[in-house]
Design a protein around this motif. Structure first.
Motif, mmCIF file in Angstrom:
data_model
loop_
_atom_site.group_PDB
_atom_site.id
_atom_site.type_symbol
_atom_site.label_atom_id
_atom_site.label_comp_id
_atom_site.label_asym_id
_atom_site.label_seq_id
_atom_site.Cartn_x
_atom_site.Cartn_y
_atom_site.Cartn_z
ATOM 1 N N MET A 1 -21.218 -16.709 43.667
ATOM 2 C CA MET A 1 -19.309 -16.514 44.122
ATOM 3 C C MET A 1 -19.019 -15.908 42.591
ATOM 4 S SD MET A 1 -17.105 -15.867 46.649
ATOM 5 C CE MET A 1 -17.830 -17.147 48.041
ATOM 6 N N LEU A 2 -19.369 -15.001 43.290
ATOM 7 C CA LEU A 2 -18.297 -14.249 41.500
ATOM 8 C C LEU A 2 -16.613 -13.485 41.804
ATOM 9 C CD1 LEU A 2 -20.582 -11.515 40.850
ATOM 10 C CD2 LEU A 2 -20.589 -13.431 39.768
ATOM 11 N N VAL A 3 -15.879 -13.635 40.999
ATOM 12 C CA VAL A 3 -14.574 -13.688 40.287
ATOM 13 C C VAL A 3 -14.281 -12.322 41.518
ATOM 14 C CG1 VAL A 3 -12.625 -13.301 38.947
ATOM 15 C CG2 VAL A 3 -14.473 -14.975 38.565
ATOM 16 N N HIS A 4 -14.867 -11.355 40.884
ATOM 17 C CA HIS A 4 -14.240 -10.548 42.607
ATOM 18 C C HIS A 4 -14.464 -10.179 44.074
ATOM 19 C CE1 HIS A 4 -18.050 -8.642 44.074
ATOM 20 N NE2 HIS A 4 -18.349 -8.283 43.007
ATOM 21 N N GLN A 5 -14.778 -10.626 44.233
ATOM 22 C CA GLN A 5 -15.543 -11.422 45.294
ATOM 23 C C GLN A 5 -13.791 -11.940 46.585
ATOM 24 O OE1 GLN A 5 -19.229 -12.873 44.777
ATOM 25 N NE2 GLN A 5 -20.518 -11.918 46.865
ATOM 26 N N ILE A 6 -13.866 -13.560 44.853
ATOM 27 C CA ILE A 6 -12.916 -14.285 45.470
ATOM 28 C C ILE A 6 -11.145 -14.127 45.159
ATOM 29 C CG2 ILE A 6 -11.833 -16.409 44.029
ATOM 30 C CD1 ILE A 6 -14.294 -17.620 43.570
ATOM 31 N N LEU A 7 -10.864 -12.420 44.287
ATOM 32 C CA LEU A 7 -10.079 -12.022 44.755
ATOM 33 C C LEU A 7 -9.807 -11.365 45.639
ATOM 34 C CD1 LEU A 7 -9.492 -10.515 41.085
ATOM 35 C CD2 LEU A 7 -8.287 -12.011 41.926
ATOM 36 N N LYS A 8 -10.968 -10.202 46.596
ATOM 37 C CA LYS A 8 -11.040 -9.230 47.392
ATOM 38 C C LYS A 8 -10.854 -10.426 48.597
ATOM 39 C CE LYS A 8 -14.635 -6.750 47.778
ATOM 40 N NZ LYS A 8 -15.927 -5.778 48.042
ATOM 41 N N ALA A 9 -11.028 -12.218 48.691
ATOM 42 C CA ALA A 9 -10.569 -12.757 50.037
ATOM 43 C C ALA A 9 -9.132 -13.261 49.856
ATOM 44 C CB ALA A 9 -11.680 -14.132 49.757
ATOM 45 N N LYS A 10 -8.437 -13.051 48.001
ATOM 46 C CA LYS A 10 -7.233 -13.432 48.642
ATOM 47 C C LYS A 10 -6.330 -12.886 49.586
ATOM 48 C CE LYS A 10 -5.510 -15.037 44.941
ATOM 49 N NZ LYS A 10 -4.816 -15.329 43.413
ATOM 50 N N SER A 11 -5.496 -13.586 50.138
ATOM 51 C CA SER A 11 -4.279 -13.070 50.874
ATOM 52 C C SER A 11 -2.724 -12.212 50.056
ATOM 53 C CB SER A 11 -3.266 -13.377 51.676
ATOM 54 O OG SER A 11 -2.955 -13.901 50.818
ATOM 55 N N ASP A 12 -2.706 -11.824 49.158
ATOM 56 C CA ASP A 12 -2.176 -11.468 47.559
ATOM 57 C C ASP A 12 -2.664 -11.656 46.769
ATOM 58 O OD1 ASP A 12 -0.609 -9.925 46.683
ATOM 59 O OD2 ASP A 12 1.696 -12.449 46.807
ATOM 60 N N ASP A 13 -3.004 -10.417 46.313
ATOM 61 C CA ASP A 13 -3.738 -10.145 44.592
ATOM 62 C C ASP A 13 -2.588 -9.641 43.944
ATOM 63 O OD1 ASP A 13 -3.609 -7.868 45.850
ATOM 64 O OD2 ASP A 13 -6.181 -7.347 45.416
ATOM 65 N N ALA A 14 -1.478 -9.559 44.013
ATOM 66 C CA ALA A 14 -0.664 -8.864 42.998
ATOM 67 C C ALA A 14 -0.510 -10.313 41.964
ATOM 68 C CB ALA A 14 0.849 -8.879 44.190
ATOM 69 N N VAL A 15 -0.676 -9.790 40.791
ATOM 70 C CA VAL A 15 -0.519 -10.548 39.736
ATOM 71 C C VAL A 15 1.376 -10.759 39.129
ATOM 72 C CG1 VAL A 15 -0.333 -11.274 37.096
ATOM 73 C CG2 VAL A 15 -2.331 -10.906 39.084
ATOM 74 N N VAL A 16 2.058 -11.865 39.254
ATOM 75 C CA VAL A 16 3.787 -11.827 39.242
ATOM 76 C C VAL A 16 3.737 -11.673 37.846
ATOM 77 C CG1 VAL A 16 5.791 -13.002 39.372
ATOM 78 C CG2 VAL A 16 4.337 -12.522 41.882
ATOM 79 N N THR A 17 4.133 -10.635 37.005
ATOM 80 C CA THR A 17 4.779 -11.144 35.695
ATOM 81 C C THR A 17 5.948 -10.787 35.232
ATOM 82 O OG1 THR A 17 4.666 -8.246 35.688
ATOM 83 C CG2 THR A 17 2.438 -9.363 35.235
#
Length: 144
Positions: A1-17
């Protein structure tokens, strides 16, 4: 499993800055309101200058008291960031988090912030991967 696959599966991929100079009280309000554990400190919204977690706030609060709530986030942020890329493996990320004893890792591509991966994200992905492997093995044993 790669990081981009995990990010794609997240319901909210926005980073709060938040910007450097933001008060710790405002960062704490954002963390509570959004039910998240960390904010990335970014002067331009695309690069990561630092990271501040709820744990960081609690530790400084315990040492210095409530006066820190009016201090800027960049006074307490972690500046030596441990980051990963989209093509890093979940196992490598998990190892870095375990070794560094932290739960949030910015994902960078060409120096720009493209996501944030959490320990929970990695564990969830790993459990899903194990479940698929189990089902495949059961299917082979049963002759399916």
């Amino acid at each position: 499993m790669l990081v981009h696959q995990i990010l794609k599966a997240k319901s909210d991929d926005a980073v709060v800055t938040v910007s450097p100079g933001t008060k710790v009280s405002e960062a704490a309000r954002i963390l509570a309101e959004r039910k998240i554990g960390t904010v990335v400190i970014s002067s331009d919204g695309v690069t990561a200058d630092g990271i501040l977690s709820e744990r960081d706030i609690v530790r400084v609060l315990a040492k210095r008291g409530g006066a820190i709530l009016s201090d800027p986030v960049d006074s307490f942020m972690t500046v030596k960031l441990v980051t990963c890329g989209r093509d890093d493996s979940a196992d490598a990320v998990l190892q870095k988090m375990t070794d560094g004893r932290f739960r949030h890792m910015p994902v960078l591509e060409d120096g720009q912030l493209v996501g944030l991966i959490t320990l929970g994200d990695v564990v969830k992905a790993r459990l899903a991967e194990l479940a698929m492997e189990k089902d495949a093995l059961q299917g082979m044993i049963m002759g399916h």
